[in-house]
Design a protein around this motif. Structure first.
Motif, PDB file in Angstrom:
ATOM      1  N   ARG B  29     -20.933  51.011 -18.182  1.00 52.99           N
ATOM      2  CA  ARG B  29     -20.279  50.768 -16.891  1.00 52.99           C
ATOM      3  C   ARG B  29     -20.099  52.088 -16.177  1.00 52.99           C
ATOM      4  O   ARG B  29     -19.707  53.076 -16.771  1.00 52.99           O
ATOM      5  N   ARG B  30     -20.392  52.087 -14.883  1.00 53.17           N
ATOM      6  CA  ARG B  30     -20.272  53.308 -14.084  1.00 53.17           C
ATOM      7  C   ARG B  30     -19.427  53.039 -12.866  1.00 53.17           C
ATOM      8  O   ARG B  30     -19.622  52.040 -12.179  1.00 53.17           O
ATOM      9  N   SER B  31     -18.527  53.974 -12.582  1.00 53.43           N
ATOM     10  CA  SER B  31     -17.790  53.893 -11.327  1.00 53.43           C
ATOM     11  C   SER B  31     -18.750  54.300 -10.217  1.00 53.43           C
ATOM     12  O   SER B  31     -19.678  55.072 -10.444  1.00 53.43           O
ATOM     13  N   GLY B  32     -18.512  53.803  -9.016  1.00 55.03           N
ATOM     14  CA  GLY B  32     -19.338  54.194  -7.879  1.00 55.03           C
ATOM     15  C   GLY B  32     -19.294  55.697  -7.664  1.00 55.03           C
ATOM     16  O   GLY B  32     -20.194  56.286  -7.079  1.00 55.03           O
ATOM     17  N   SER B  37     -23.055  61.478  -3.875  1.00 54.55           N
ATOM     18  CA  SER B  37     -23.573  62.840  -3.762  1.00 54.55           C
ATOM     19  C   SER B  37     -22.497  63.817  -4.224  1.00 54.55           C
ATOM     20  O   SER B  37     -21.305  63.521  -4.133  1.00 54.55           O
ATOM     21  N   PRO B  38     -22.908  64.992  -4.741  1.00 53.19           N
ATOM     22  CA  PRO B  38     -21.915  65.989  -5.183  1.00 53.19           C
ATOM     23  C   PRO B  38     -20.938  66.358  -4.074  1.00 53.19           C
ATOM     24  O   PRO B  38     -19.763  66.625  -4.335  1.00 53.19           O
ATOM     25  N   ALA B  39     -21.400  66.348  -2.818  1.00 51.99           N
ATOM     26  CA  ALA B  39     -20.517  66.714  -1.707  1.00 51.99           C
ATOM     27  C   ALA B  39     -19.380  65.705  -1.572  1.00 51.99           C
ATOM     28  O   ALA B  39     -18.218  66.083  -1.428  1.00 51.99           O
ATOM     29  N   LEU B  40     -19.716  64.413  -1.658  1.00 51.53           N
ATOM     30  CA  LEU B  40     -18.675  63.393  -1.548  1.00 51.53           C
ATOM     31  C   LEU B  40     -17.753  63.422  -2.757  1.00 51.53           C
ATOM     32  O   LEU B  40     -16.550  63.208  -2.644  1.00 51.53           O
ATOM     33  N   GLN B  41     -18.331  63.683  -3.940  1.00 49.98           N
ATOM     34  CA  GLN B  41     -17.502  63.776  -5.141  1.00 49.98           C
ATOM     35  C   GLN B  41     -16.488  64.899  -4.986  1.00 49.98           C
ATOM     36  O   GLN B  41     -15.325  64.765  -5.370  1.00 49.98           O
ATOM     37  N   ALA B  42     -16.940  66.012  -4.388  1.00 49.71           N
ATOM     38  CA  ALA B  42     -16.034  67.148  -4.193  1.00 49.71           C
ATOM     39  C   ALA B  42     -14.895  66.768  -3.254  1.00 49.71           C
ATOM     40  O   ALA B  42     -13.756  67.180  -3.457  1.00 49.71           O
ATOM     41  N   ILE B  43     -15.205  65.957  -2.238  1.00 49.15           N
ATOM     42  CA  ILE B  43     -14.154  65.533  -1.307  1.00 49.15           C
ATOM     43  C   ILE B  43     -13.124  64.688  -2.037  1.00 49.15           C
ATOM     44  O   ILE B  43     -11.923  64.850  -1.858  1.00 49.15           O
ATOM     45  N   GLN B  44     -13.582  63.793  -2.907  1.00 47.49           N
ATOM     46  CA  GLN B  44     -12.631  62.944  -3.627  1.00 47.49           C
ATOM     47  C   GLN B  44     -11.777  63.748  -4.610  1.00 47.49           C
ATOM     48  O   GLN B  44     -10.602  63.475  -4.802  1.00 47.49           O
ATOM     49  N   ARG B 257     -15.912  56.864  -0.635  1.00 44.97           N
ATOM     50  CA  ARG B 257     -17.253  56.306  -0.852  1.00 44.97           C
ATOM     51  C   ARG B 257     -18.077  56.489   0.417  1.00 44.97           C
ATOM     52  O   ARG B 257     -17.528  56.620   1.501  1.00 44.97           O
ATOM     53  N   PRO B 258     -19.411  56.469   0.269  1.00 36.27           N
ATOM     54  CA  PRO B 258     -20.242  56.719   1.442  1.00 36.27           C
ATOM     55  C   PRO B 258     -20.152  55.630   2.519  1.00 36.27           C
ATOM     56  O   PRO B 258     -19.735  54.568   2.272  1.00 36.27           O
TER      57      PRO B 258
END
Lengths: 106, 258
Positions: B29-32, B37-44, B257-258
């Protein structure tokens, strides 16, 4: 009521360059989008972010309709003496928000 | 060139430590979050860049503000916001008084009506999302732990049936994309496994915060079906099923999320 989020260190070393990150809640409606009835939704954006530190201008940003909702602006500041970082956002329809952070230079 | 590499390593470690949902469980199982993208992950990962934190801040102000005819604030009964830790990971739950299954937003709204004696803001309105985000934010990092029980089990079964039900002009079920084709792409957009780990979340497409119900309705419009209205029992049943499907995964609210 807009509550801005500002992240700046409370204390820094003299001459140190530090980052200030800011976020403000705003829809940033471009003025180019048609609404449900086909007419354009009037522009509603933050036009300006002004930051002053200890009485001097640090950064003065002109924002455009191309900027996404909830504008995030980060910049670097170097402080030679203690003071207050004052941020003011102003925009269409009388929008205004402000926040200040006291920064102590050691 | 050594410095950037070290900073990068620190960021990676910090990301895992924050339990921001970068988990790839052994069960697949994977979370969205893992597919962004790494950029969005960094924002979260960074609360100062995460625009959803604007709603959390607003929710905190609401928590402490007196409202309604009773003139009570959330804090007057519940105390500090931290007392809500662990609540979001076990909703939807059975409300014994209302004898129905309610999701977190529904529960907060009942509280508003009964205890504050205030009127309900419109679904997906700013005050409604802000308080839900603030309450859900308290559980960040915890494992999703859906409760069991007669009505909830029945709701989960109904929810699973809805999940597998083909609908709309495109005649697609949730399962056909999110189980069978998860990890693939739909017109260049990654298809996630649809685990509701971080709602209400900030979606770049929405340019704002939205609830799980909005997300489900969004998918229903996508397959050209008529979406259930906000607060419909069918949407709550789907929420019950999805939360059980994601049991044990890390809670991420407020996610991006995107």
């Amino acid at each position: 009521m807009a509550i801005p989020l500002v992240n700046a260190p409370a204390r820094v070393r003299r001459g140190e360059v530090f980052e200030v990150k800011t976020l403000v809640a705003h829809p940033m409606e471009t003025g180019f989008r048609p609404g449900m009835n086909g007419t354009l939704i009037p522009r509603d954006i933050v036009q300006r972010l002004r930051c002053r530190f200890a009485g001097a201008d640090v950064i003065d940003v002109a924002l455009s309709p191309a900027v996404a909702a909830n504008p995030y602006v980060a910049f670097h500041v170097r402080a030679e003496r203690s003071g207050t970082l004052e941020l003011t956002w102003t925009g269409d329809n009388g929008f205004s928000a402000s926040h200040s952070v006291a920064i102590a230079v050691e | 060139m050594k410095r950037p590499a070290r900073i990068w390593a620190i960021l990676v470690v910090a990301g895992f430590a924050a339990a921001a949902g970068a988990q790839t469980a052994t069960d697949g199982r994977r979370s969205g979050f893992a597919d962004m993208s790494p950029a969005l992950q960094a924002i979260q990962r960074d609360d100062m860049s995460n625009p959803a934190m604007l709603w959390v801040a607003e929710g905190e102000a609401q928590w402490n503000a007196r409202a309604g005819n009773a003139g009570k604030s959330c804090a007057d009964c519940h105390g500090a916001g931290e007392s809500m830790r662990g609540v979001a990971v076990r909703y939807p739950a059975f409300d014994a008084k209302a004898r129905t299954v309610v999701d977190l937003d529904g529960r907060i709204d009942r509280c508003r009506n009964e205890h504050q004696r205030a009127s309900s803001p419109a679904p997906e309105s700013r005050p409604r999302l802000a308080i839900a985000a603030y309450v859900a934010f308290q559980s960040r990092g915890m494992a999703i732990a859906p409760p069991t029980g007669g009505s909830l089990d029945a709701a989960a079964i109904a929810g699973e049936a809805l999940y597998r039900q083909r609908l709309g002009q495109l005649n697609l079920s949730c399962a056909q994309c999110h189980d069978e084709r998860a990890g693939g792409s739909l017109a260049g957009v990654a298809i996630p496994q649809a685990h509701p780990t971080g709602y209400p979340l900030y979606r770049s497409e929405w340019q704002g915060l939205g609830s799980l119900q909005r997300r489900i309705r969004n998918c229903m419009t996508g397959v050209r079906a008529e979406p259930y209205p906000f607060g419909a029992p069918e949407l709550v049943e789907l929420e019950v099923f999805l939360m059980r499907r994601a049991a044990g995964m890390a809670w991420e609210t407020p996610a991006v999320r995107p």
